[in-house]
Design a protein around this motif. Structure first.
Motif, PDB file in Angstrom:
ATOM      1  N   TRP A 709       0.842  -1.204   0.000  1.00  0.00           N
ATOM      2  CA  TRP A 709       0.000   0.000   0.000  1.00  0.00           C
ATOM      3  C   TRP A 709       0.876   1.251   0.000  1.00  0.00           C
ATOM      4  O   TRP A 709       0.599   2.226  -0.715  1.00  0.00           O
ATOM      5  N   LEU A 728      -2.129  -2.402  -5.977  1.00  0.00           N
ATOM      6  CA  LEU A 728      -3.355  -2.393  -5.184  1.00  0.00           C
ATOM      7  C   LEU A 728      -4.323  -3.487  -5.609  1.00  0.00           C
ATOM      8  O   LEU A 728      -5.044  -4.041  -4.759  1.00  0.00           O
ATOM      9  N   THR A 732      -5.689  -6.125  -2.875  1.00  0.00           N
ATOM     10  CA  THR A 732      -7.103  -6.172  -2.504  1.00  0.00           C
ATOM     11  C   THR A 732      -7.840  -7.394  -3.021  1.00  0.00           C
ATOM     12  O   THR A 732      -9.013  -7.596  -2.684  1.00  0.00           O
ATOM     13  N   ALA A 745      -7.271   0.301   1.535  1.00  0.00           N
ATOM     14  CA  ALA A 745      -6.597   0.693   0.294  1.00  0.00           C
ATOM     15  C   ALA A 745      -7.530   0.692  -0.921  1.00  0.00           C
ATOM     16  O   ALA A 745      -7.147   1.182  -1.989  1.00  0.00           O
ATOM     17  N   ASP A 748      -8.040   3.880  -2.957  1.00  0.00           N
ATOM     18  CA  ASP A 748      -6.880   4.228  -3.774  1.00  0.00           C
ATOM     19  C   ASP A 748      -6.867   3.410  -5.067  1.00  0.00           C
ATOM     20  O   ASP A 748      -6.491   3.912  -6.131  1.00  0.00           O
ATOM     21  N   LEU A 749      -7.239   2.130  -4.964  1.00  0.00           N
ATOM     22  CA  LEU A 749      -7.326   1.300  -6.168  1.00  0.00           C
ATOM     23  C   LEU A 749      -8.356   1.882  -7.131  1.00  0.00           C
ATOM     24  O   LEU A 749      -8.116   1.955  -8.349  1.00  0.00           O
TER      25      LEU A 749
END
Length: 937
Positions: A709, A728, A732, A745, A748-749
């Protein structure tokens, strides 16, 4: 006079010069036996002169299993200054040296294990600093390869924290010869002491043997010595001008033979007296002479050894051998029966205590129940004061125990102690031996626990999880049918009799199984929690509140039904009322609050437990608690606080060898570096995290999710969306997707995937995140989901989602995420040619990013704002940004009115180091005194 050692002497001179200037340093000399390390140490003491205070110690081969033996010898002259140490540190050092039992004062609790060892190390640091208060201190330790592990660990911890005390720490370790080479990396500056050059070797030999030595003999001795100064000095004496040495043997063996020859020429009574002195690890005349007297030998028999220079008697009435190899030669040449007799007489000359017990054990030739009991008491005391050596004492006790069940019980205890001491291979071997001797389900459960710990630290998480799960089931079944008994029952509480087994044993093993399962995947986590929820725990059991809280906090995050999640404070108070040990029994509960987004509870509880651990000296749990606290501080946008917390925790984790938390905390600090654009620091810390694993570990580092991350966030902040999306997406959707960092996270992805024009890559993680936000039921979490929806959905629905998200952000103080949503909304408005509408959102985002020193996002917001036609203001300069985390932490505490000594006690530093950091902080803050700190902080 030393020949050919100018390079080494220069390095030592530099170390001494630093100490004279008030700076501390350390240097480790490595080299083969006889290469001149001890001579360099002696030379350093001469060079230091009267300007330095000098303390010395040396490792003794037969002392290696006696915890803190070397440290007690080194610090003996400073024990009158123990009162200056903070209470927990003083008590830990007193317990380690046998000056007290380590009992806690009212309102505190005794530490144990890694925490107690840390306290001893911190006390060592404090005492060294105190001894250097009036003049620089030279601390000399020879034969580190034989120093007991507890002493060495304490010295290394002190060495890592020495900064501005004026302490020079000079050590020497043998790299070849003896039972095994000492190749442990100590993390200290090192200098390898090499063989002498031919010209210097010739000068040494000529000085020792005289100028008339025949050329042939001289050449032979030079060739055999191979530049080894001790060989050049001793081989001529042992062999005479014409005799030949045992040239086919390794050099260390030939030197032992040389020393053997010198001892053999002494009177028999003197030889026996030297054997007593060699076997008695401290060299104290008050012990050696009475032991020798029991063998009919008087003090006068020491004279021949003194006259030949083999030994000297120091002013503190200790016998010192001319070289450590001489001690080894004496012990090796003695017949077995004579060594047994000598250890017995030494034991009789010693008062009751661990040293007496160990010498009796070395003299034992047959099972002895009383001696085995005494050894077990020694092992218990060793464990209480945090020293290494408990496993050896339990194992020796097992060998001396006459009855089979008692011996098996002690082997179980030895295996557990070896695990605590980090001796994983030894622990597994002891576990296998004990398992073959008993049918007790509870004993096998304990031994599976030992094996599971070894697998966990090696990174074999699925195996560790399965062993712990099986062990917990075995305990549970043995509770139900009453079949457990015999040796294993005693292993649980250290008694011989059969003890009742409670479901709490199964619960504690399941807690550890949960820890292993967390790294193994979602299914193992759910399996453990289902079994934990089904345990028939009494309502007033101390572990019951955590056993109820953990499934309720975790299962909904996995998409599984669970009971309603109680407030963490309720669970904590219930556990304390039931007798839970705080903070140790509450650590997992603190971490579990993060899983469903109860971050405000983490800040509250984590801060409380960290303060409690600090006050009690329970430092072993602090890295774990501070990791959870730093995560929560980060999520609340308190980046500076998170960095301070994580930085201190990382140092503690390194000091206690907690590889898992070194990895996790390094990764968390890498994320913080990514936030403010410190590229080199981010990549360096992430690399450290990914490379930091336990001994013999094959699995990914514990900090892998946070490190990924961190690197992805750095990519995103630098405009590299492709790299961020790749990292990411793997995080994830991979086996760690349930981790806190992987869950948080996802937004952000989504941002990275949308920037790349591949929103489908984020579809499945977003759906999971949406389910998580529903389960978390937190306004800030829903705000993040709405931001993701605005990015992923059709353009016509973006604005309502952004506005709803901003409304929710306004109800929770999470400035960084609030500003990121405002930035994304402002960018969307500018792209839709609504520049005027975009400006206030971009301006607000920029102000927040500047205040948080989130430089990559400030740059992005400044660029966007300029694109609307409004000049963006420059980032304000703040002196606080120029301080290091430690300088800022110390300045804050000083501003609260704490003295340097108070700050040193709280941060585990020396008062002089605190003063040094304040001295560096003042000019950075533009002030000249302590009283001005409040005005700038």
């Amino acid at each position: 006079m030393l020949y050919g050692r100018e390079h080494e002497q220069a390095a030592v001179d530099d170390l001494l010069a630093q100490a004279r200037d008030g700076r501390s340093g350390a240097l480790l000399l490595r080299g083969e036996a006889g290469i001149g390390k001890t001579a360099l140490l002696d030379d350093a003491v001469e060079r230091a002169g009267k300007a330095f205070r000098v303390i010395r110690a040396a490792g003794i081969e037969y002392e290696a299993e006696l915890p803190f033996a070397g440290l007690s010898l080194l610090l003996a002259s400073g024990l009158d200054r123990l009162d200056v140490l903070p209470g927990p540190q003083r008590r830990a050092l007193e317990a380690a040296f046998g000056l007290g039992d380590g009992s806690a004062e009212p309102g505190t609790a005794p530490a144990a294990g890694a925490a107690d060892r840390l306290l001893v190390g911190l006390a060592t640091l404090g005492l060294l600093a105190e001894l250097a208060a009036e003049r620089p201190l030279l601390c000399v330790i020879d034969d580190v390869q034989w120093l007991d592990k507890a002493s060495l660990d304490a010295l290394l911890l002190a060495a890592r924290r020495l900064q501005a005390e004026g302490v020079a720490l000079l050590l020497a370790a043998r790299t070849e010869g003896g039972a095994a080479p000492f190749d442990r990396r100590l993390g200290l500056p090192e200098l390898r002491v090499a063989a002498l050059a031919d010209a210097d070797a010739t000068r040494v030999l000529t000085e020792r043997a005289g100028p008339d030595l025949p050329a042939a003999v001289r050449d032979r001795l030079l060739a055999e010595a191979a530049g080894n100064p001790l060989a050049l000095t001793e081989l001529p004496v042992a062999s005479g001008p014409q005799a030949h040495t045992a040239a086919g043997l390794p050099l260390t063996s030939r030197l032992l033979i040389a020393f053997h020859g010198q001892v053999t020429g002494l009177p028999p009574a003197t030889q026996t007296l030297l054997l007593v002195a060699a076997a008695e690890e401290s060299g104290e005349l008050d012990v050696v002479l009475p032991a020798a007297a029991a063998l009919g030998i008087g003090a006068e028999h020491l004279t021949p050894a003194e006259e030949t220079g083999l030994v000297t008697v120091a002013p503190d009435r200790r016998i010192a051998f001319r070289h450590p190899l001489l001690r080894s030669a004496i012990l090796q040449r003695a017949p077995h029966h004579q060594r047994l007799t000598v250890h017995r007489t030494i034991a009789e000359a010693l008062p009751e205590g661990d040293r007496r017990t160990w010498h009796l054990a070395l003299a034992a030739t047959a099972p002895d129940a009383a001696l085995a009991d005494a050894l077990e008491r020694t092992a218990v005391r060793t464990g209480r004061r945090g020293g290494h050596g408990g496993a050896a004492a339990y194992e020796r006790a097992a060998r001396l125990t006459p009855d089979r069940d008692g011996a098996t019980r002690r082997l179980v205890l030895a295996a557990e102690a070896a695990t605590e001491e980090g001796e994983l291979t030894r622990a597994e071997a002891l576990a296998d031996e004990a398992a073959a001797r008993t049918d007790s389900p509870f004993a096998h459960a304990l031994l599976d626990h030992v094996r599971a710990t070894a697998h966990f630290w090696r990174g074999s998480y699925p195996t560790a999880y399965r062993l712990l799960l099986d062990a917990a089931l075995a305990v549970d079944h043995s509770t139900a049918d009453g079949t457990a008994g015999g040796a294993a029952d005693g292993a649980a509480d250290g008694t011989e009799g059969g003890a009742a087994i409670e479901p709490a044993h199964a619960a504690r093993m399941l807690f550890q199984a949960f820890h292993a399962a967390w790294y193994a995947g979602e299914e193992p986590v759910a399996d453990v929690l289902d079994r934990l929820a089904a345990l028939p725990l009494a309502a007033d059991d101390p572990v019951a509140p955590l056993a109820r809280y953990l499934p309720a906090a975790v299962l909904p995050a996995l998409g599984r039904p669970a009971a309603a999640l109680p407030a963490a404070r309720e669970a904590v108070e219930a556990a304390r009322r039931a007798g839970a040990e705080s903070p140790a029994d509450l650590v997992q509960l603190c971490g579990a609050t993060l899983i469903l987004g109860r971050d405000e509870e983490t800040v509250d509880l984590g801060g409380e437990l960290v303060a409690e651990a600090r006050a009690k000296g329970a430092l072993g749990v602090m890295p774990t608690l501070q990791f959870f606290l730093a995560e929560a501080e980060l999520f609340h946008g308190r980046h500076a606080d998170a960095e301070l917390t994580a930085t201190e925790a990382l140092a503690l984790a390194q000091d206690t060898g907690q590889h898992q938390w070194v990895s996790q905390l390094s990764a968390l600090l890498a994320y913080l570096a990514a936030l403010d654009g410190r590229t080199d620091r981010c990549t360096d810390l992430a690399a450290t995290s990914l490379a930091t694993t336990g001994p013999q570990t094959a699995a990914p580092a514990a900090g892998h999710p946070w490190a990924q991350w961190a690197l992805a966030l750095h990519d995103l902040g630098q405009g590299r969306a492709a790299g961020a999306a790749d990292r990411l997406h793997a995080l994830t959707t991979g086996p760690h997707r349930h981790h806190v960092s992987a869950t948080r996270a996802v937004p952000d992805l989504v941002e990275a995937a949308v920037r790349l024009g591949t929103p489908d890559r984020a579809a499945e993680p977003y759906e999971r995140f949406a389910r998580w936000t529903a389960a978390a039921d937190r306004p800030w979490a829903e705000a993040l989901r709405l931001r993701c929806q605005a990015l992923l959905g059709p353009d016509e629905l973006a604005e309502p989602a952004y506005l709803a998200a901003l409304d929710l952000h306004a109800t929770a103080h999470r400035p960084f995420e609030h500003a990121r949503t405002a930035l994304l909304y402002g960018e969307w408005l500018r792209r839709t040619r609504r520049r005027t509408d975009a400006r206030p959102h971009l301006t607000a985002a920029l102000e927040t990013f500047d205040r948080l020193a989130a430089h990559p996002w400030s740059t992005r917001a400044r660029t966007e704002l300029s694109a609307t036609g409004t000049p963006a203001p420059q980032a304000p300069l703040t002196p606080l940004n120029s301080l290091t985390p430690q300088e800022l932490q110390i300045a804050r505490l000083a501003a609260q009115g704490l003295t340097n000594r108070d700050i040193a006690a709280q941060l585990f530093l020396s008062p002089r180091t605190v003063a040094h950091h304040l001295y560096k902080a003042y000019p950075k803050l533009g002030i000249t005194s302590r009283t001005a700190l409040l005005t700038v902080l």
